[in-house]
Design a protein around this motif. Sequence first.
Motif: not given
Length: 915
Positions: A518-520, A597-601
Motif C-alpha cells: 500500500r505504501a508503494a 518509511t512512515p517518516e518518508s511518507i
Amino acid sequence: MHTVTDSYQGNTYMEQENDWDRDLLLDPAWEKQQRKTFTAWCNSHLRKAGTQIENIEEDFRDGLKLMLLLEVISGERLPKPERGKMRVHKINNVNKALDFIASKGVKLVSIGAEEIVDGNAKMTLGMIWTIILRFAIQDISVEETSAKEGLLLWCQRKTAPYKNVNVQNFHISWKDGLAFNALIHRHRPDLIDYDSLRKDDPVTNLNNAFEVAEKHLDIPKMLDAEDIVNTARPDEKAIMTYVSSFYHAFSGAQKAETAANRICKVLAVNQENEQMMEDYEKLASDLLEWIRRTIPWLENRTQEKTVNDMQAKQEDFRDYRCVHKPPKVQEKCQLEISFNTLQTKLRLSNRPAFMPSEGRLVSDINGAWHTLEGAEKGYEEWILSEIRRLERLEHLAEKFHQKAAIHESWTDGKEAMLTQKDYETSTLSEVKALLRKHEAFESDLAAHQDRVEQIAAIAQELNELDYYDSASVNARCQKICDQWDVLGALTQSRKESLERTEKQLESIDELYLEYAKRAAPFNNWMEGAMEDLQDMFIVHNIEEIQGLITAHEQFKSTLTEANKEREAIQSIQAEVQKIAQSNGIKLSGANPYTTITPESIDSKWEKAMAMVPLRDNALQDELNKQNSNDTLRATFATQANTVGAYIQEKMEEIGRISIEMNGTLEDQLTNLKEYQKSIMSYMPEINKLEGYHQLIQEALIFDNQYTSYTMEHLRVGWEQLLTTIARTINEVENQILTRDAKGISQEQLYEYRASFNHFDKDHSGALMAEEFKACLISLGYDVENDKQKRSGQMVSDDFRALLISTGNSLGDGEFARIMGIVDPNGTGAVTFQAFIDFMSTETTDTDTADQVIASFKILAADKNYITAEELRRELPPDQAEYCIARMAPYTGPDAVPGALDYMSFSTALYGESDL
C-alpha cells in the motif's frame, strides 16, 4: 459744336488726362515744337496723296487737305467735299472732317469748324493731336496697358540694354538723344555706331538719329535738335508723335516679338512638362528600388532559436510599419497625383500623353506595392507563428528536462541494487522478503513506465518541431531509454533468481507486506501529485486557465481520501510495533519489503500539502494575467470598432462629396482641403490604436473575440482613406486646370457634372459605354431618332457638329471613335476627368504646330530656316539655348552654314518625340 479730349471714348489706350492744354500752348517753345512735329507728321501721310502743307493753321482752313489727310491715314472715303470758296463751303468741309473723327469714337471738346476755318492755332493743333492719338497711338498696347503706357513700355524694353539710357517719360528722357539712337540701333544696328556717341553731346546725338531716321527709315524730321536741347522740358506730345513714327516703322520687329512670345510660351510648357517627367521617373525609380530592397527582407524566413530573438524581429517589423513605410505611402500617393497632373497638363497643351519608361507605370508601382503588402502580411503571420512555435518548444524542453531529472534521480543506484547477490546468503525468510521487495520494485518500475513514455513523447515532439538543441535532447532520451531497457532486463533476471529460491523461503510478515504494497502506490501517487503540482503550464485565454483551476480543485477534493489512506498505511506500521512489543520480538531494522518509511511518507505528504497553496497562487496569478489580457482585448476592440466605423463613415462621406461637388471648383477645393485637414486631425486616434496593438503583441495575445477588425485591416483602410481624399483633391485641381486652360464656364462644369452623376447610378465615378452615350444625349444628342435636340445649356455648334455624324446622328462608328478617345485602354468605362477633357478639348482652340511654325517664320524673316544668332537675339537665353540644342540642321536647297530646321522641331513639339 464738337468736343475733343485725349482719351478715346470707351477705350483704355490712354489714361484720362488733359492731353492738349491750351495754356501750355502759350509757351512759344512748346508751340513751335508742336507746330513743327505735327506739320511733319501730317506731311508724312499727305505726301502719299501727292501734296504737302506749309502752315498748319492756314492750310487746313478750307477743310480740303484735312479731309484728304483723314482719308489717307484711315484708308476710308469721306463724303465728297464742297469746292466753293465761300466761308460756308469751308465750314461744311471742316464739319465733314470733324464728323468723321467723331464717328471713330472720339469725343471732341471745345473745337468747332468756325475756329478751324478762322485759323485758330490752338484749336488746330488740338485737333491734329486728337487725330494723331486716334490713328497713330491708340492701337499701341503692350501687356494690356493703355496706349501711352504701352508706347512707353515698348521704348523701355527696346532701350533697356543700352548704357546711359533710362526712358521714364516722353520729355526729359529724350533730351540727350541717346534714346532715339538706341531705338534705331536695336532694330537696325548697321545704321548706328552707338558706342561712339557721348551723353554730353546731345545736339550731335539728336541730329544723328533724326538724319538716319529720315534717310534710311523714311521717318521725316519732326523736331530740331536745338529746340529740344534749349527747352527745359520738351513738349510731350511732340516727342510722343515722333516716337510713334519709330514704333510704326519697326512694326515688323513688333511682329517678331509677338512671334517670339508665342514660341517662348510653347517652349516653357515643354520645359515644365519635361521637368515633371524627370521628377516622376526619379520618384518612381526610388520607390520601386525601395520596394525591391524591402521585399527580400520581408520574405526572409530564417528561423531564430529563442522567443526573444523572434520578438526582436517583431520589433524591427513594427518599426518598419510605423516609421519607414508611412513616408513611402505618401510618396506613392504623390506619384499618382503628379502623374495625373502631368497628363492633364499635356492634354491641355495639346501634347501627346506621357508614357513612363518600362516598368515605371502607375500600374507597375501598384503591382509592386501589392506584392510588398502581400510580403508584409506573410512576414507578420510567420513571426507570430514562429513565436508560438518557439514558446511551445521552450516549454516542452523545460518539461522534458524536468521529467528527465526526476526519472534519473529515481534510477540512481537501481542497477547496483538489481545486480547484488544478497539472496545467496540470506535466510528463507530473508529471501522471501527479498522476493516481496522485488515485487514491490516491479510495481514501482511499472509505475515509472508512463514517465519514460512521456519523456520519449516529448523528445519526439521536440524533433518534429525542429528544436534547435534536439541533439542533446535525443542523446539524453536515448540514455534514459537504454537505461530503462537495462533495468527491465536486470529486474527480470533478479526475479528469476529469487523465484528459484522462493520454495526455500518461509512465510513473511504479512503486515510488512501489506504495508509495502500500500505504501508503494501511495508513495508513487504522492510523487505524481508533487510532479503535477510543479508541472509547467502555458495558456492563451481565460478558458484554458479556468480548466487548469477546475482540475486543481478536483485534485484537492481527493486529498481527504488520500489522507485516510496515509493514516491507514501508518496504522499498519503501528500494528507491527504493537505485535512486536506484545510478543517480545526484536525487529532487525526497517521493513524488509520496502524502503518507504512512515517518516518518508509523512515528509512527502507535508511537502505535497505545502505545494497546494503554491499551486493555488500560480494558477491565480495566471488567471489574473489572462483577465488583464482580456481587458487589453476589450480596450483594443473598443478603439478598433470606433476607428473602423470612422473610416467606413468617412469613406462613404468622401464618396458622396466626390459625387455631389457643390459650389465653385475653388469652393470645392477649399472644402476638400478643410475636410482633409479634419481627417488628419484623427491621426492621434490611429496612434492610440497602434499603442494598444503593441501592448497586445507584447502580451503575446493572438486572438480577439470582441472585434472583427485587425490592425492590418484598419491600416489598409486608413491609407485608402488618405489616398482617396488626396485623389479627390487632385481631381478638382485638374478640373480647375482644364477649366482655366480651356475657357470652360462654371455653368458648363455644373452641367457636365450633373449629367455625369445622373447616369453614374452606382456612384462608381465612371460610366459604362451605354451610360456615356446616354450622357451625351442628355447634353443634346438624340441617338435613336437621328435628330439633334437642345436640352438646357448646350455645347458649341462646332463641337456638336464634331460629335454628330454626317447623318446628324451619333452613329456606331462615330461613337466608337469617341470611345477610343475617352477610353484609350478599352476598359469599357469613362471617368469624369476623361469626360470633361473630351468636352473641353473638342470645343477649345489651342496652339498648334502650324502656329508655332508661323511664329518661327516671322523671327527668321520669312526664311525656311533660322540661325542660332537669330534665336539668341529674339528669345530669352535659356529658351534660345533649349531650341539650339534640339533643332536639327536645315538641309533644304537654300541652306546656309549653321542653318537650323525650325519646322520639324515645331512639329515634334506636338507629336511623338524624344524631347
